[in-house]
Design a protein around this motif. Structure first.
Motif, PDB file in Angstrom:
ATOM      1  N   LEU A   1      -0.966  -5.149   5.610  1.00  0.00           N
ATOM      2  CA  LEU A   1      -0.324  -4.038   4.536  1.00  0.00           C
ATOM      3  C   LEU A   1       0.877  -3.653   4.704  1.00  0.00           C
ATOM      4  O   LEU A   1       1.190  -3.333   6.007  1.00  0.00           O
ATOM      5  CB  LEU A   1      -1.370  -2.939   4.642  1.00  0.00           C
ATOM      6  CG  LEU A   1      -2.936  -3.324   4.214  1.00  0.00           C
ATOM      7  CD1 LEU A   1      -3.810  -2.031   4.378  1.00  0.00           C
ATOM      8  CD2 LEU A   1      -3.029  -4.044   2.824  1.00  0.00           C
TER       9      LEU A   1
ATOM     10  N   ARG B   1       3.878  -0.949   3.511  1.00  0.00           N
ATOM     11  CA  ARG B   1       4.178   0.130   2.700  1.00  0.00           C
ATOM     12  C   ARG B   1       5.092  -0.191   1.414  1.00  0.00           C
ATOM     13  O   ARG B   1       5.839  -0.863   1.462  1.00  0.00           O
ATOM     14  CB  ARG B   1       5.227   1.323   3.289  1.00  0.00           C
ATOM     15  CG  ARG B   1       4.312   2.347   4.065  1.00  0.00           C
ATOM     16  CD  ARG B   1       5.068   3.359   4.936  1.00  0.00           C
ATOM     17  NE  ARG B   1       5.762   4.091   3.755  1.00  0.00           N
ATOM     18  CZ  ARG B   1       6.404   5.275   4.278  1.00  0.00           C
ATOM     19  NH1 ARG B   1       6.000   5.833   5.380  1.00  0.00           N
ATOM     20  NH2 ARG B   1       7.253   5.969   3.656  1.00  0.00           N
TER      21      ARG B   1
ATOM     22  N   ALA C   1       0.843  -1.302  -0.076  1.00  0.00           N
ATOM     23  CA  ALA C   1       0.027  -0.036   0.096  1.00  0.00           C
ATOM     24  C   ALA C   1       1.042   1.110   0.103  1.00  0.00           C
ATOM     25  O   ALA C   1       1.975   1.238   0.475  1.00  0.00           O
ATOM     26  CB  ALA C   1      -0.963   0.043   1.094  1.00  0.00           C
ATOM     27  N   SER C   2       0.407   2.204  -0.478  1.00  0.00           N
ATOM     28  CA  SER C   2       1.068   3.544  -0.571  1.00  0.00           C
ATOM     29  C   SER C   2       1.051   4.199   0.771  1.00  0.00           C
ATOM     30  O   SER C   2       0.221   3.937   1.480  1.00  0.00           O
ATOM     31  CB  SER C   2       0.353   4.406  -1.608  1.00  0.00           C
ATOM     32  OG  SER C   2      -0.673   4.957  -1.174  1.00  0.00           O
TER      33      SER C   2
ATOM     34  N   GLN D   1       0.331   7.148   1.333  1.00  0.00           N
ATOM     35  CA  GLN D   1      -0.896   7.955   1.231  1.00  0.00           C
ATOM     36  C   GLN D   1      -1.824   7.306   1.921  1.00  0.00           C
ATOM     37  O   GLN D   1      -2.887   7.532   2.746  1.00  0.00           O
ATOM     38  CB  GLN D   1      -1.176   8.381  -0.077  1.00  0.00           C
ATOM     39  CG  GLN D   1      -0.154   9.552  -0.592  1.00  0.00           C
ATOM     40  CD  GLN D   1       1.176   8.909  -1.028  1.00  0.00           C
ATOM     41  OE1 GLN D   1       1.188   7.673  -1.349  1.00  0.00           O
ATOM     42  NE2 GLN D   1       2.246   9.808  -1.154  1.00  0.00           N
ATOM     43  N   HIS D   2      -1.919   5.890   1.459  1.00  0.00           N
ATOM     44  CA  HIS D   2      -3.190   4.958   2.148  1.00  0.00           C
ATOM     45  C   HIS D   2      -2.996   4.684   3.458  1.00  0.00           C
ATOM     46  O   HIS D   2      -4.029   4.613   4.394  1.00  0.00           O
ATOM     47  CB  HIS D   2      -3.120   3.790   0.928  1.00  0.00           C
ATOM     48  CG  HIS D   2      -4.165   2.797   1.581  1.00  0.00           C
ATOM     49  ND1 HIS D   2      -5.536   2.896   1.329  1.00  0.00           N
ATOM     50  CD2 HIS D   2      -4.084   1.725   2.287  1.00  0.00           C
ATOM     51  CE1 HIS D   2      -6.268   1.979   1.778  1.00  0.00           C
ATOM     52  NE2 HIS D   2      -5.464   1.036   2.407  1.00  0.00           N
ATOM     53  N   LEU D   3      -1.709   4.302   3.794  1.00  0.00           N
ATOM     54  CA  LEU D   3      -1.365   4.039   5.337  1.00  0.00           C
ATOM     55  C   LEU D   3      -1.259   5.076   6.295  1.00  0.00           C
ATOM     56  O   LEU D   3      -1.684   4.882   7.439  1.00  0.00           O
ATOM     57  CB  LEU D   3      -0.176   2.990   5.330  1.00  0.00           C
ATOM     58  CG  LEU D   3      -0.142   1.551   4.631  1.00  0.00           C
ATOM     59  CD1 LEU D   3       1.112   1.016   4.629  1.00  0.00           C
ATOM     60  CD2 LEU D   3      -1.323   0.848   5.237  1.00  0.00           C
TER      61      LEU D   3
END
Length: 92
Positions: free
Chosen positions: A37, A39, A15-16, A18-20
């Motif tokens: 998840l 990074r 996951a990016s 920004q998402h995490l």
């Protein structure tokens, strides 16, 4: 990648930041579907250490151990060192 933790198959996904969240390296999600998840910009050895950390969160929740973040961090450090410092021992 998929980890088997006890009887449960746990997908490990990227996951990016920004998402995490910018300060989050990884995340264990137990519900609604178990997954870890990580990074997508992590490199070894931080990637492996973060994976171990999140797997410990999964074990903690799945088996009701109530370890808490501080104990999980200690286990993460100790287990990482155990594997890294004893590669010659063929532990697994």
């Amino acid at each position: 990648m998929v980890l088997r933790i006890g009887p449960t198959l746990v997908p490990v996904l990227e996951a990016s930041p920004q998402h995490l969240g910018q300060d989050v390296l990884g995340l264990w999600e137990g519900c609604p579907k178990a997954r870890i998840l990580l990074r997508d910009d992590l490199e070894d050895p931080m990637r492996r250490q973060t994976l171990l950390h999140e797997a410990l969160h999964a074990i903690d929740e799945m088996y009701g151990l109530s370890l808490g973040e501080s104990r999980i961090r200690v286990l993460e450090q100790v287990l990482t060192g155990l594997v890294q410092d004893n590669r010659h021992a063929e532990l697994f």
